[in-house]
Every structure is written in structure tokens, then in C-alpha cells.
Design a protein around this motif. Sequence first.
Motif, PDB file in Angstrom:
ATOM      1  N   ARG A 361       0.839  -1.204   0.000  1.00 53.96           N
ATOM      2  CA  ARG A 361       0.000   0.000   0.000  1.00 53.96           C
ATOM      3  C   ARG A 361       0.878   1.261   0.000  1.00 53.96           C
ATOM      4  N   TYR A 362       1.938   1.240   0.799  1.00 47.15           N
ATOM      5  CA  TYR A 362       2.875   2.376   0.830  1.00 47.15           C
ATOM      6  C   TYR A 362       3.452   2.634  -0.565  1.00 47.15           C
ATOM      7  N   LEU A 363       3.896   1.580  -1.240  1.00 44.48           N
ATOM      8  CA  LEU A 363       4.516   1.740  -2.553  1.00 44.48           C
ATOM      9  C   LEU A 363       3.527   2.261  -3.587  1.00 44.48           C
ATOM     10  N   LEU A 364       2.258   1.853  -3.475  1.00 44.93           N
ATOM     11  CA  LEU A 364       1.265   2.355  -4.426  1.00 44.93           C
ATOM     12  C   LEU A 364       1.013   3.843  -4.206  1.00 44.93           C
ATOM     13  N   ILE A 365       0.903   4.255  -2.955  1.00 45.15           N
ATOM     14  CA  ILE A 365       0.743   5.693  -2.665  1.00 45.15           C
ATOM     15  C   ILE A 365       1.960   6.466  -3.161  1.00 45.15           C
ATOM     16  N   ALA A 366       3.141   5.900  -2.976  1.00 53.76           N
ATOM     17  CA  ALA A 366       4.372   6.599  -3.321  1.00 53.76           C
ATOM     18  C   ALA A 366       4.618   6.674  -4.818  1.00 53.76           C
ATOM     19  N   SER A 367       4.035   5.753  -5.597  1.00 53.46           N
ATOM     20  CA  SER A 367       4.356   5.684  -7.025  1.00 53.46           C
ATOM     21  C   SER A 367       3.203   6.047  -7.946  1.00 53.46           C
ATOM     22  N   SER A 368       2.010   6.299  -7.403  1.00 59.26           N
ATOM     23  CA  SER A 368       0.858   6.544  -8.273  1.00 59.26           C
ATOM     24  C   SER A 368      -0.133   7.460  -7.575  1.00 59.26           C
ATOM     25  N   ARG A 369      -0.118   8.726  -7.939  1.00 62.61           N
ATOM     26  CA  ARG A 369      -1.043   9.708  -7.375  1.00 62.61           C
ATOM     27  C   ARG A 369      -1.670  10.508  -8.513  1.00 62.61           C
ATOM     28  N   PRO A 370      -2.844  11.081  -8.312  1.00 59.25           N
ATOM     29  CA  PRO A 370      -3.444  11.898  -9.366  1.00 59.25           C
ATOM     30  C   PRO A 370      -2.460  12.946  -9.892  1.00 59.25           C
ATOM     31  N   GLY A 371      -2.320  12.996 -11.216  1.00 55.14           N
ATOM     32  CA  GLY A 371      -1.386  13.914 -11.849  1.00 55.14           C
ATOM     33  C   GLY A 371      -0.066  13.281 -12.225  1.00 55.14           C
ATOM     34  N   SER A 372       0.227  12.085 -11.695  1.00 55.44           N
ATOM     35  CA  SER A 372       1.483  11.412 -12.023  1.00 55.44           C
ATOM     36  C   SER A 372       1.270  10.436 -13.172  1.00 55.44           C
ATOM     37  N   GLN A 373       2.364   9.835 -13.629  1.00 55.96           N
ATOM     38  CA  GLN A 373       2.277   8.692 -14.526  1.00 55.96           C
ATOM     39  C   GLN A 373       1.881   7.461 -13.709  1.00 55.96           C
ATOM     40  N   PRO A 374       1.326   6.423 -14.340  1.00 55.38           N
ATOM     41  CA  PRO A 374       1.039   5.196 -13.588  1.00 55.38           C
ATOM     42  C   PRO A 374       2.327   4.540 -13.088  1.00 55.38           C
ATOM     43  N   ALA A 375       2.181   3.685 -12.095  1.00 55.26           N
ATOM     44  CA  ALA A 375       3.316   2.892 -11.627  1.00 55.26           C
ATOM     45  C   ALA A 375       3.765   1.950 -12.742  1.00 55.26           C
ATOM     46  N   ASN A 376       5.055   1.996 -13.082  1.00 55.61           N
ATOM     47  CA  ASN A 376       5.571   1.144 -14.157  1.00 55.61           C
ATOM     48  C   ASN A 376       6.155  -0.150 -13.578  1.00 55.61           C
ATOM     49  N   LEU A 377       6.943  -0.865 -14.349  1.00 58.89           N
ATOM     50  CA  LEU A 377       7.479  -2.150 -13.888  1.00 58.89           C
ATOM     51  C   LEU A 377       8.301  -2.019 -12.609  1.00 58.89           C
ATOM     52  N   GLN A 378       8.875  -0.846 -12.382  1.00 63.61           N
ATOM     53  CA  GLN A 378       9.629  -0.604 -11.163  1.00 63.61           C
ATOM     54  C   GLN A 378       8.963   0.470 -10.315  1.00 63.61           C
TER      55      GLN A 378
END
Length: 778
Positions: A361-378
Amino acid sequence: MGLVKTVLKIVPLCFGGIILLNSCTTVPVLNTSVIKTGDSLSLWYDKPAQKWDQALPVGNGSIGAMIFGNVARERLQINEDTVWTGQPCDYQNPGAAEVLPELRKLLFEGKQKEAEDLSAKRFMSNPLRQAFYQPTADLILNFPGHDNVTDYMRQLDIDTAIARVEYKAGDTRYTREILASYPAHLIAIRLACDKRGGLTLRAELKSPHTESKTLRIDETTFALSGRVTNTGENDQPSKITFETRVKVIPQGGTCTVSDSNIDIQNADSVLLLLTAASSYVNYKDLSANPSARCKAFLDKADVSWKKIKQSHLDDYQALFHRVAIDMGYTPAAKKPTDQRIRDFKTGDDPSLAALYFQYGRYLLIASSRPGSQPANLQGLWNESMRPAWGSKYTVNINTEMNYWPAEPTNLSECAEPLFGMLEDITQTGSLTAKTFYNCPGWVLHHNTDIWRGSAAINASNHGIWPSGGAWLCENLWQHYEYTNDKEFLKNRAYPIMKKAAEFFAAYLVEDPRNDKKWLISGPSNSPEQGGLVMGPTMDHQIIRSLFLHCIKASEILNTDSEFRNKLISLRLHIAPNQIGKYGQLQEWLEDKDDPKNTHRHVSHLWGLHPGNEINPFDTPELWKAARKSLEFRGDGGTGWSIGWKINFWARLLDGDHAYRMLTNQLTPEKTLPNLFDTCPPFQIDGNFGATSGITEMLLQSHTGQIHLLPALPKAWPNGSVKGLCARGGFVVDIEWKNGKLSKAVIDSKLGNPCVLRYGDKTKALTLAKGKTFEWVNP
């Protein structure tokens, strides 16, 4: 305790050359008095990171940092999520559709090699490879006199999303705190010590990109600007420019800024604010000014650590604190995290499973927020100019897996970047649908990138797989199922889903090899094995699901009745799931599964998870056949494959086997010291897959019922979880004792009816919006 030995560590960098980490620095030994040994939501270590995959990640969706915790020469490796190779590119191959009838004819005749050869010549993307996600910069902090230290600790507290490094040099204690602020769009680094005037350091910015330089901006700010270096992977020159900018706010002492560094002498404390930006506006437009963007971010930023930190906590914890989990606590939790990983399979450490769940859950919050690019392979983090698989978006499992936890673990907002990417790909994918298939609608094959490439890449035997977009439409429908947001369904989800369904309505072809008149997919493949074929099982499961969700959406929205009826008719004729001679679910139309095949992909079980057409209540025979297939595949695989298998075994209601898969994943072979999943190498999807799998063990809602503790393992006899979400707008808290449900609290956010299930017991409920129900000792 004292020091043990002196080492010289030289680490090769991906872009050539070397960087000295802790050069001639003594390795500190832990003094446990400074460690928060009971903190169940912390990763902590008694030594610095010697490699990138030991460093600790922070991120605000757009900007990420990997923190090494080195003493004399700290390194923060920086990423900005729009720094990629390449330039706007449509990846089309004009005239490809001309060979589609011949490809199908060859495959129907059993001439697979000939079909693959023709596809390689006429039916692949141009260029053949997509772009690579890139590192942006390194922030280097040099601390003279910090070579010999004691009482060392580094930590990432995922309850606060703040990393911390602490140690003593001489009689002075030094601390570093690092956070990535979403509200301020920056990374904040606070350096402090317990001795007045005790902080002296030099800050530098470096980049692996050859066309980069540093520049003094003003008396407190310097920057590194550059252009992405072309990796030579295809003929598309890299045109993205970028900047990383650092502002320093010292308390006491002196500060000198030059074109190459910032020198700080004898400060009491120092606050560094780092931001980054690129010229990327969208997949068609590179007109932004990264310097102006960075200046705007820092001009708006508060210069008070206390205020930046509080704003960050208010934002982050509003998301993270929605879910709490407790699986028990044992003395094993007091060990450093890397040791806990080594011991997990044979030890008794249930709180590591809880930490791993929350880390996803922490990594999803850190890598994907409104306005950002989606979380990629890393996710967001990458130090290599040639990362594995380009660190892009592989959509035959990996990108979808990244977002499996979003809805059920109460992080619905974090899926927004994925929806934004889908809106882009409906545009690029419509061109691909026309060029390659002469079909309406839109299509996406097995990868995409920052330029929203949608054509088949790499090689014909696995690149020609047209179901990536249809699978991603599942995320749109799931968002609606969990939220019942009718405006989202009407204005965003349904238009994308409908266009995807229009493609497949035209693309499906009748199988001429028998008289069953089945509609099948093809040319395609069962990812990533078996080569080019007609009619892989996975395709049909995904297309049936897409059609069903379009049918339901059109009914809810009271629109497109003619198209709805067309989909109803087509869906009935799609080749069905089949049970083969070994009692297995067939992966292909032909009964040719090898029971000794242990391939990492288990694509034909898509209908079991994340789909729902195979389940114990509606399709028990197919459900048993899916289990047989999973038994054949075995308990091994890459990190992400094992993560998927946790979900499969949970859907098979076998909690002990799901837990066995979790113990297979939480090993040094599949989990890196910083709890990153490794394929190998690092891929973040396995982290998200495991978080999803643990959720599925505790709560399922895909069959129309809220199923409580459907796959609880014996290893977790007592525990609780609060804040999980179920379809229909429900938030669920669960407590269990001695392996049995003791209490469940159902909070209705929308006022929908529901059916609770625990084991063989069911209970129908109709709760008004905002009302709760407690089910005690059912």
C-alpha cells in the motif's frame, strides 16, 4: 559498541564509470539503544545500503528517491516519472492489415512458424522496441569527518512515509529525515545534529545523462539540467529535457552556492528542498519548460520543515490510515528487516506478513497519485539507463497487477493515473486497430510506454497479443463496482470499454476447423509461451468479461441497447472454457497442456483471478479444473508469478497453500533486502500482487457476496484487519480468534443490499447509507 573493519566499496554504475560508496569508511555496528525495535510499520537496518536494491524508497507519485544511508558520502538516487527515452511516436506499420487474413489461414493450417515469420516481417511495430524509463539525477551529500561512526541506524517508517538515518560521529549525534511531499511536489531532506554548529557538508548533483550540466540559480539554489541520452535501442532520438533543482535553508553557519555545488559550514541544521520536472506535457507534446516548472514548485514551497512535514503527514496518512492490520507479534519482529526476510520461511514472524501487506500500500501511494504517470514495472524507482524490460508498462499481467490492491485496500484514488493513461491509449490504440486489423475501436498489445505505443513489439511469437487494453478495462469496471460512481462510469469508463468492445466485436473470427461455430481470438498467444496461435483461453475469458461489463454498463446508463444486444449474442458464441484429459483447464483450444510445464505465466486461470467467471459457487467443475492446472504449474516462479499464485490459492479457498506461496515469496531469492520484489531483477508488481493476495485471503467480494476470511491460514490464528473494501460500497472490519471469525463490522457507504458469507453460513442485509452491522461469532 565499536567498529569492526575498514572497507573500500566500489559499485559500478549502469551508465559507466564508478562511484565510491563509503570509501575508506568503517562499517558501523548497531547500538540497539537507538533502534525503534518494536515498530511494526518500519523497515530498519544496522548498516548502510551497499547496493541500489538495498536502498529505501520514498516517492510522491512523480518524484522518487532511493536513500542509501551512507555516512560520509550519502547518495539519493532521483527519478522523475516523465524522464524517458524517445520522442512522440505512433509505432505504426502501414499495410499490416493486408496480411491478417494470410496469418489466420496459416495458423488454421497449423503452419505456426510460417505465420510467425510473416508477422515478423509485416505485422510488428515500427520501431520494434519501445522507450525506456530513465534515472534523472543523484543528490550527493558529502560529510567531512564522518568516516568513523557508531550507533548507526537507517529506517523507513511507512506509517509516516519518512526515512531516517541516525548515527554518532565522535560525541555528536547526527540525524537525517527524508520525505517525498505530494502537496509540495518535492523531496525534503532535514539534516540535524545535537551540537551547535556541528553540520558541515557539500551537496552535489550528478546525472548519468551526457548532455547535463549544473548551474547556480541564486544564493540558496542550484540545479542540474539536461537532455535524456539516447540508449540506441531504436532509431528515435531522445528529446525529453529535464531539470533537478535544490534549494538549501540552513539554520546558522554559512552557505556558499557555486555552479557545481552547495557548501555549508558549521550549521545547526539544514533543510534541503529538491524538485524535478521535464519538458513532457503529454505523449504528443514536449513543450514544457522544466526550469520554469522547478522554479514554480520551489517558489510555492514552505521553508519550514515542521510545516512541510505536517502537510505531508496530513496528505499521506489520510490514505494510509484507512486500513490497519494485525496478525500478531513475536520477538522475530525486533530483528533488522533483511534478517527477518532470511528467517521468515522457517520462523514465526506473522507481523512481517502484515508489514509486507502495508508496504505494498505504501509503494502504491508513493508511485501513483493523481497527476502522475502510472506505476511502471519498477513503480517509480530506477537507476539504470537500460533497465530490465525498459521499466515500462507490460500489460499482459504486470501493470494490471500493480493496481490490484487499489480498490480492495481503500486506495481508489491511486488508480487515477492508470485511467488517464487508458484515455491516451484509446487514441493511439484506435490508429493501431485500423492499421493492423482494419477494425473500429482501439487495441493495445502486451506493452506500452510514455508515448502510449499500442502496436505489437519485440517478437511475433509473444508480442502479438491484442488483449492488453481489454484487461486494463477491468480496472475501470472494478472502480465502478467498488464506488458505484455513475458519473465516472458514464463519462470515463464506459466510453473506453465500449470502444474496446467494438474492436473485439469486429476482430473475433469463426473457427473453420470444426462445426461448433465458435468465435475465437487470433492471431494471439497465451502470454508468453506456446507461440502464435488462434484461440488462447485467456483471450476468450478477458473478452467475455469485457462484453459482460459493457452489457451491464449500458443497462445501468440506459444507453446503446442495439450494441448491447449485439454483445449478448456474440458473447454466447465465444469459445468456452474447456476441461482437458488430465482434468485441467485447457490453456488453448487444443488439449495439449503439458502437466510438467511450470511456466511463470498461468494465463488460462485469468477467469479465476482477477476475473470471476470461475468460482466454486457458479462453476464448480471449472473451479476444480483450475486447481488441477495450478497444481501442475507448481509453487515456484518469478516473484510476481508467486504473488499471482497467492491470489489463485486464495480464490481456491485454500489459505494454507496461499500462505505457502507467501513464504516462497518472502525469501531472499524473491524479495530484496528493502522488501522490493525481484523477478529477478527488481519488479514492483510482485509487491502489489502479494498485498492483493493477502487481501483475498481475508476478504473476497467477486461472487456477489462479502466472503469473510475465505482463505485464512493456520499460521494466522489470531488477528484483525480494518478498512478493507468490498464491491457495492462497503468497508469491512474483521477480527478472528483461534482461527475463527469473532466479529465483522460492515459499514455501508452507499446503502446497497449485500449478502455476507462465512464458511457455509450466509446472511442477507439491507443497510441504509452510513449504517453499520456487526456480525459476532457467527
